[in-house]
Design a protein around this motif. Structure first.
Motif, PDB file in Angstrom:
ATOM      1  N   TYR A 320       0.847  -1.188   0.000  1.00  0.00           N
ATOM      2  CA  TYR A 320       0.000   0.000   0.000  1.00  0.00           C
ATOM      3  C   TYR A 320       0.884   1.240   0.000  1.00  0.00           C
ATOM      4  O   TYR A 320       1.704   1.427   0.906  1.00  0.00           O
ATOM      5  CB  TYR A 320      -0.925   0.017   1.220  1.00  0.00           C
ATOM      6  N   TRP A 378       2.668   2.369  -7.141  1.00  0.00           N
ATOM      7  CA  TRP A 378       3.187   2.359  -5.771  1.00  0.00           C
ATOM      8  C   TRP A 378       4.282   3.403  -5.616  1.00  0.00           C
ATOM      9  O   TRP A 378       4.339   4.106  -4.605  1.00  0.00           O
ATOM     10  CB  TRP A 378       3.727   0.975  -5.421  1.00  0.00           C
ATOM     11  N   GLU A 415      -4.578   2.602  -6.630  1.00  0.00           N
ATOM     12  CA  GLU A 415      -4.832   1.636  -5.569  1.00  0.00           C
ATOM     13  C   GLU A 415      -6.218   1.025  -5.771  1.00  0.00           C
ATOM     14  O   GLU A 415      -7.188   1.741  -5.979  1.00  0.00           O
ATOM     15  CB  GLU A 415      -4.778   2.319  -4.195  1.00  0.00           C
ATOM     16  N   ARG A 431      -9.591  -2.484   1.662  1.00  0.00           N
ATOM     17  CA  ARG A 431      -9.176  -1.282   0.927  1.00  0.00           C
ATOM     18  C   ARG A 431     -10.394  -0.472   0.506  1.00  0.00           C
ATOM     19  O   ARG A 431     -11.322  -1.010  -0.095  1.00  0.00           O
ATOM     20  CB  ARG A 431      -8.376  -1.676  -0.321  1.00  0.00           C
ATOM     21  N   ALA A 436      -6.713   2.188   3.792  1.00  0.00           N
ATOM     22  CA  ALA A 436      -6.659   0.725   3.813  1.00  0.00           C
ATOM     23  C   ALA A 436      -6.436   0.275   5.248  1.00  0.00           C
ATOM     24  O   ALA A 436      -5.894   1.020   6.073  1.00  0.00           O
ATOM     25  CB  ALA A 436      -5.533   0.210   2.918  1.00  0.00           C
ATOM     26  N   ASP A 472      -4.345   7.440   2.441  1.00  0.00           N
ATOM     27  CA  ASP A 472      -3.619   7.549   1.175  1.00  0.00           C
ATOM     28  C   ASP A 472      -2.596   8.679   1.189  1.00  0.00           C
ATOM     29  O   ASP A 472      -1.504   8.544   0.632  1.00  0.00           O
ATOM     30  CB  ASP A 472      -4.588   7.706   0.002  1.00  0.00           C
TER      31      ASP A 472
END
Length: 806
Positions: A320, A378, A415, A431, A436, A472
């Motif tokens: 993540y 990522w 994501e 998620r 998440a 995030d």
């Protein structure tokens, strides 16, 4: 120096039979010569793999990385002092009578440390831009070091001591890398000595059976040793053995080490290890695939497709924003540095990303394209620990990742959203847009935590329902910023734990601590989920039932049946937020701001909601008595890892918990976690008393209904009736009613024990449109009755039934 392993030299040293064949026919001679050339090619390939290629040594991030490599290598050269029992004064590797096994482990570890330093020196010698490229004095020091270690300790006459890993993986890995990098400067005698030592400690029998320490990531590491020994020693049989010995790694397993159909990865029999040993495995396989591709020994086992599928199903779910979740990294969470820019979960994540980029080179083109898009995403989102600034990444890793970043043909993948359950390792990953979360549990098959080699001695409660979450664009430092050495190990977020003082390593080493419970798992439709854990405490009398219902913007958390006779207090931790070295984030309870300076435990009676600015909101349905504190905590990595640095870190924490008192008999709690929520959103949710109905929160069942989501779920710890649902036996049931007049019913057997189950839903259903083979009958009408056959072999997987509502 001329190459001591010239084609002619190869023919003269492969023995009488090879020489005889060479004399017997020109064809055989040509074949042998071609083989010699192929070994040279393989050595060049490995050299490229460990040094990197297609990068500009004078540009960043490579220039500073290479300069630092040269500085480090120079320090090793200047401090190297060959003596009896050591190559460096601070890395003594022999003691005739170590006082403890741990001390013996430490001495064996210094052998691999010494070879690792020589590898650093060899890399500085071989890489451009280090300031020591081709340096004659450095070359001499490297060769002196190799011979000293061979003469002193790593040779065919030594009986290994301490940790097996040091002798079979930790030492031969860097040793063989150095042999490749320094090949043209070594004599035939030196190479023969070094590979004879490797043969002694890593014989063919090391991969003779897929058991013990020769499984999973360890097996891949052993195959790397055998393959490189074959390359350096020009022995085709060793490479063939290494290639063939990889095959047991690929198939799915149903117990013990390896990959599971549900995406779980286990090492050491009982430890979820996707982020550590799993990273080693995927990285090692990527290297070996690349080494052997196009050679006489390519990896062609069709089961390797399982590994390719696992990139999406096993590794990607736990990455993540560039980090890999700590709850699948075992005792590696205790490994940190004194450099605050080295964020361990991000560092491990970056390594996996580099491994995926490499593995893609040998995977089907569609897989490679998809993975590169994921990696690019990522990288783009890792604002907290920018990937190309990661000093722990190797030059080849940096080169692969920079190539992905610079590839204009690759569009970064966003994501994903959704839910994944991993019942085979008692983990869950949820998620949602903007955040998440992940939950870690323990059962008969999965340990509370792993302690070993002096690492992670206070991870006792990491499997007691720890609830991790990240935003995030916020909160990514929660577990990255010196969390593990500074957090109160009795107050991990989401857990219920006794305050009983535990000794370091309580419960036993190497995952020996496992609770005698079966009901751990859940059910999901891929978007939302119901999860439960029957909890028994580590070295404690604590028992509890814990449930999590993972929804669109929140997670509803219930606890019941909390009891203990330890003579100590018991707490359920709503949150324990790491606010960093200077964080003073505002904390509000029911609209009243609390002090931003440290304060002791404060009780809030009848609290409806709380909020931590910039992080999350917490709602307590119906009101609850909670406690909170804001404090500074100081610790060092050496507190939780005997090999860790002693530098102290101080971090600010804001902790919220439910205090069940001393020796509770029937404690409960309920709260809603709302990551990223504002104070207005949090207070509004608390005021909307119709949003959530708690159907049950007892020792027998826990369940909720959220009408606006069409969501109903019950964890049946025992059979019974809750709301409109009746189950004949323990089970997890989750239902989502949709606006199109259909519903999805998700059922699982977390205990892996039910040979039959009858479920009745008191809701009009006109027809069943799909069902799995485990459903032996379905009766519709004014209610729905589903009869299941044997569920014990489903490995806890969710059984989905779709119906048309009446």
């Amino acid at each position: 120096m001329t190459n001591p392993w010239s084609r002619r030299g190869f023919l003269l040293t492969t023995g009488a039979s090879a020489l005889g064949m060479a004399l017997a026919s020109r064809a055989s001679a040509a074949e042998s010569a071609a083989a010699a050339d192929e070994f040279d090619t393989l050595r060049a390939t490995w050299r490229s793999l460990i040094l990197g290629s297609d990068f500009n040594a004078t540009a960043e991030p490579f220039a500073s990385k290479l300069a630092q490599l040269g500085t480090t290598a120079g320090q090793y050269r200047s401090t190297m002092a060959p003596a009896t029992g050591s190559l460096w004064p601070d890395a003594v590797f022999t003691d005739p009578e170590p006082d403890t096994d741990q001390e013996s482990f430490g001495y064996s570890g210094k052998i691999q440390d010494s070879y690792a330093r020589l590898r650093t020196m060899a890399e500085a010698y071989a890489q451009p831009g280090t300031g020591l490229t081709g340096d004659a004095t450095l070359r001499s020091a490297i060769i002196t070091g190799l011979d000293h270690l061979y003469n002193q300790v790593y040779n065919e006459n030594t009986t290994r001591y301490g940790n097996w890993y040091s002798w079979q993986i930790g030492a031969p890995h860097p040793l063989l890398d150095v042999c490749v990098l320094m090949y043209d400067t070594l004599t035939a005698t030196q190479i023969a000595n070094y590979i004879r030592a490797v043969d002694h400690f890593v014989p063919d029998s090391a991969v003779g059976s897929y058991s013990g320490t020769s499984t999973g990531a360890n097996r891949v590491d052993l195959c790397r040793v055998l393959a490189l020994r074959g390359v350096v020693g020009k022995n085709a049989a060793k490479i063939t053995l290494a290639r063939n010995a990889l095959s047991p790694v690929f198939p799915y397993v149903t117990s013990g080490d390896g990959l599971y159909v549900d995406g779980s990865f286990i090492q050491h029999s009982t430890i979820p290890y996707t982020g550590s040993y799993g990273a080693v495995m995927i990285g090692g396989l990527g290297m070996l695939f690349a080494l052997l591709a196009g050679s006489s020994w390519p990896v062609t086992d069709p089961n390797r497709q399982i590994l390719f599928s696992a990139v999406d199903n096993a590794w990607a779910p736990f990455l993540y924003n560039g980090l890999v979740v700590d709850n699948v990294s075992g005792r590696a969470i205790s490994r940190g540095t004194s450099e605050t820019l080295q964020h361990a979960d991000h560092v491990r994540g970056h390594g996996i990303m580099a491994a995926i980029a490499l593995l893609g080179q040998g995977a089907p083109s569609a897989d490679n394209a998809r993975w590169r898009a994921m990696v690019k995403g990522w990288m783009a989102r890792d604002y907290y620990s920018p990937v190309l600034s990661d000093r722990s990444l190797s030059v080849p890793g940096l080169a692969r990742l920079k190539a992905v970043q610079d590839d204009a043909s690759v569009t970064a993948t966003a994501e994903p959203t959704g839910h994944r359950l991993f019942p085979s390792m008692a983990r869950a990953m949820h998620r949602r847009p903007g955040w998440a979360a992940s939950i870690s549990m323990a059962n008969k098959r999965i340990s509370y935590y792993e302690y070993g080699n002096g690492e992670n001695p206070r991870g006792w409660h990491t499997g007691a329902g720890m609830l991790y979450w990240w935003g995030d664009t916020y909160g990514n430092g929660q577990y990255s910023d010196a969390f593990w050495p500074t957090v109160d190990p009795y107050r991990l977020p989401g857990t219920t734990a006794s305050k009983k003082v535990l000794a370091d390593g309580a419960g036993g080493t190497w995952g020996a601590a496992r609770p005698d419970v079966n009901w751990v798992g859940g059910a999901t439709d891929g978007t939302q989920a119901a999860i439960g854990q029957y909890l028994k405490g580590v070295s404690s009398t604590l028992m509890a039932k814990k449930s999590w219902f993972c929804l669109d913007d929140s997670i509803v958390c219930l606890g019941a049946g909390i009891k203990c006779t330890d003579g100590t207090g018991v707490e359920s931790v709503v949150e324990n937020r790491n606010l960093g070295a200077t964080g003073t984030h505002a904390f509000t309870v029911d609209g009243v701001a609390q002090p931003t300076t440290p304060w002791g435990a404060t009780t809030f009676s009848g609290a409806k909601w709380a909020h931590i600015a910039g992080h999350a909101g917490y709602v307590f349905p119906g009101g609850s008595t909670v406690k909170a504190t804001r404090q500074q905590r100081t610790g060092s990595w050496s507190d939780i890892n005997t090999g860790g640095p002693t530098t102290d870190f101080t971090r600010n924490y804001l902790t919220v918990w439910c205090d069940h008192g001393t020796d509770p008999t029937a404690g409960t709690y309920s709260y809603i976690l709302m990551p990223g929520a504002t104070t207005a959103q949090t207070s509004a949710r608390a005021a909307d008393t119709g949003w959530l109905t708690v159907l049950a929160n007892t020792d027998n069942q826990q369940g909720i209904r959220v009408p606006s989501l069409g969501f109903t779920a019950v964890n049946f710890w025992f059979g019974g009736t809750v709301g409109g649902l009746t189950a004949s036996a323990p089970a997890c049931v989750m239902i989502r009613e949709k606006t199109d007049g259909t519903a999805v019913i998700c059922v699982s057997d977390p205990m892996l024990m039910q040979t039959s189950l009858t479920l009745t839903w008191n809701r009009a259903v006109s027809s069943v449109t799909s069902k799995p083979a485990t459903v032996t009958s379905a009766t519709t009408g004014s209610s729905l009755t589903l009869t299941f056959g044997d569920l014990s072999g489903t490995a806890g997987a969710t059984q989905k039934i779709t119906v048309n509502l009446g």
